[in-house]
Scaffold this motif. Sequence first.
Motif, PDB file in Angstrom:
ATOM      1  N   GLN A  49      44.019  95.410 102.207  1.00 58.53           N
ATOM      2  CA  GLN A  49      43.032  95.952 101.563  1.00 58.53           C
ATOM      3  C   GLN A  49      41.565  95.248 101.695  1.00 58.53           C
ATOM      4  O   GLN A  49      40.558  95.669 101.805  1.00 58.53           O
ATOM      5  CB  GLN A  49      43.081  96.170 100.091  1.00 58.53           C
ATOM      6  N   HIS A  50      41.568  93.922 101.876  1.00 64.33           N
ATOM      7  CA  HIS A  50      40.791  92.965 102.265  1.00 64.33           C
ATOM      8  C   HIS A  50      40.038  93.440 103.477  1.00 64.33           C
ATOM      9  O   HIS A  50      38.572  93.285 103.632  1.00 64.33           O
ATOM     10  CB  HIS A  50      40.993  91.499 102.277  1.00 64.33           C
ATOM     11  N   TYR A  51      40.694  93.721 104.524  1.00 59.29           N
ATOM     12  CA  TYR A  51      40.403  94.297 105.736  1.00 59.29           C
ATOM     13  C   TYR A  51      39.348  95.549 105.613  1.00 59.29           C
ATOM     14  O   TYR A  51      38.353  95.747 106.112  1.00 59.29           O
ATOM     15  CB  TYR A  51      41.272  94.584 106.809  1.00 59.29           C
ATOM     16  N   TYR A  52      39.935  96.554 104.879  1.00 57.46           N
ATOM     17  CA  TYR A  52      39.241  97.734 104.696  1.00 57.46           C
ATOM     18  C   TYR A  52      37.863  97.494 103.946  1.00 57.46           C
ATOM     19  O   TYR A  52      36.871  98.082 104.212  1.00 57.46           O
ATOM     20  CB  TYR A  52      39.908  98.400 103.600  1.00 57.46           C
ATOM     21  N   GLU A  53      38.009  96.331 102.904  1.00 56.72           N
ATOM     22  CA  GLU A  53      36.774  96.037 102.178  1.00 56.72           C
ATOM     23  C   GLU A  53      35.562  95.511 103.373  1.00 56.72           C
ATOM     24  O   GLU A  53      34.469  95.772 103.061  1.00 56.72           O
ATOM     25  CB  GLU A  53      37.024  94.900 101.087  1.00 56.72           C
ATOM     26  N   LYS A  54      36.167  94.515 103.859  1.00 58.29           N
ATOM     27  CA  LYS A  54      35.296  93.938 105.080  1.00 58.29           C
ATOM     28  C   LYS A  54      34.445  94.825 105.908  1.00 58.29           C
ATOM     29  O   LYS A  54      33.471  94.998 106.297  1.00 58.29           O
ATOM     30  CB  LYS A  54      35.852  92.890 105.927  1.00 58.29           C
ATOM     31  N   GLU A  55      35.282  95.969 106.382  1.00 58.76           N
ATOM     32  CA  GLU A  55      34.697  96.996 107.271  1.00 58.76           C
ATOM     33  C   GLU A  55      34.223  98.228 106.609  1.00 58.76           C
ATOM     34  O   GLU A  55      33.628  98.982 107.228  1.00 58.76           O
ATOM     35  CB  GLU A  55      35.833  97.555 108.291  1.00 58.76           C
ATOM     36  N   LYS A  56      34.108  98.170 105.155  1.00 61.55           N
ATOM     37  CA  LYS A  56      33.567  99.277 104.367  1.00 61.55           C
ATOM     38  C   LYS A  56      34.280 100.587 104.521  1.00 61.55           C
ATOM     39  O   LYS A  56      33.358 101.623 104.533  1.00 61.55           O
ATOM     40  CB  LYS A  56      32.000  99.239 104.552  1.00 61.55           C
ATOM     41  N   ILE A  57      35.513 100.517 104.670  1.00 60.93           N
ATOM     42  CA  ILE A  57      36.198 101.793 104.966  1.00 60.93           C
ATOM     43  C   ILE A  57      36.623 102.292 103.414  1.00 60.93           C
ATOM     44  O   ILE A  57      37.273 101.292 102.801  1.00 60.93           O
ATOM     45  CB  ILE A  57      37.769 101.370 105.851  1.00 60.93           C
ATOM     46  N   SER A  58      36.311 103.416 103.165  1.00 62.32           N
ATOM     47  CA  SER A  58      36.578 104.070 101.761  1.00 62.32           C
ATOM     48  C   SER A  58      37.948 104.012 101.547  1.00 62.32           C
ATOM     49  O   SER A  58      38.718 104.756 102.160  1.00 62.32           O
ATOM     50  CB  SER A  58      35.634 105.106 101.638  1.00 62.32           C
ATOM     51  N   PHE A  59      38.374 103.557 100.265  1.00 63.27           N
ATOM     52  CA  PHE A  59      39.841 103.530  99.727  1.00 63.27           C
ATOM     53  C   PHE A  59      39.702 103.524  98.240  1.00 63.27           C
ATOM     54  O   PHE A  59      38.878 102.819  97.712  1.00 63.27           O
ATOM     55  CB  PHE A  59      40.630 102.632 100.513  1.00 63.27           C
ATOM     56  N   MET A  60      40.884 103.979  97.544  1.00 63.03           N
ATOM     57  CA  MET A  60      41.086 103.760  96.425  1.00 63.03           C
ATOM     58  C   MET A  60      42.737 103.227  95.996  1.00 63.03           C
ATOM     59  O   MET A  60      43.630 103.604  96.897  1.00 63.03           O
ATOM     60  CB  MET A  60      40.921 104.886  95.472  1.00 63.03           C
TER      61      MET A  60
END
Length: 365
Positions: A49-60
């Motif tokens: 999830q840190h990867y998603y946060e860094k790339e600003k990919i929306s997730f929950m």
Amino acid sequence: MEKRIKVFHIHGSTGIGGTEKIAFEFLKKIDKERFETCVLFDCPEGDIQHYYEKEKISFMNSLGLLKNIRFILGFAPDIVHLYGLRVNLKWRLLLRLLGLRNVVGTLEGLTNTGRVGFWRIKSDVWTSCFLRKYIAVSGKIAGYLKDKGLSEDKIELIYNGVEAGKFNKPLLLEKKVDLKKHLGVPLDSIVISCVANLRPVKGHIFLIKALSILKEMNFSVLIIGEGDLKDRLVERSAEKGLDDKVFFLGGRTDIPELLAITDIFVLPSLSEGMPVSVMEAMASGVPVVATDVGGVSELVIDGETGFLVPSQTPELLAEKISILMDDEELRKTMGRKGLERIKSQFAFETMVRKTEDLYRRLFSN
């Protein structure tokens, strides 16, 4: 302006394994002008999830079934893409009951235990009727699905891919020396790497048995990955007199650099789909010794880009590793041919394009 297609992914793991990395890289590269995406992690929080946060990919993160359903309906997806068996079996029928019919499932591998269970097969086949398409990441998996009764028009073969440019970046000699020193690896030893989660299905125990046969040779082994088997594997390495040769590095984010100091890559799995770690090794110009399971033989050409052996055969594994340790020129030749094969047959851009094309077809129909 053309309407963006709304794609909702549901994942059942937040670890940093091959499936998780492929899914993340795909969403990173997807055409943002044509697709709007969002991800639900129906599992505990984790490192990916840190990867998603860094790339600003929306997730929950999962908030419980009812809140997850409300979130999905609020996003109003045109397509839902399911990753992982647990997620597939849980959500296929639920999504149909919610009126969502454009559902795609991905099968990355057949089992995490080395044995494909009866009920695992049956439940997968029974609920596949709620999928519009079932993505198989290797020809072997596509054939398996057909054999189990899935119609050919439901199966979509899309090979995993890898960005060769990320891995085919040789380190300067000075940096290689510095990295080896940092890891505690003798500078004159042949470096063997294995990148895989520490689970029974990955066959590390057979790698350790193979290495014990070769322990008089000058090598160092990098075991890269996390998992419940770590303590047992560390103990077994010590029992075999390999504790000064085997380095357990845990999860790493510097895989390209570690592969750049690797002479031989080994994957002794009992079962696989289309292993990303093998692709990354080949993209780094490293010869591969692997077990002939799943789609591995669609990647590794035996005797050309590496060697294939039957699973659970440590003697044969040791034999092929030994051949490569003794022949530097063969390592270079196989590594070069492996890189050429990745560039020509398993480009990441091809995987992205084919998946986007599938989404467009489902949306237009």
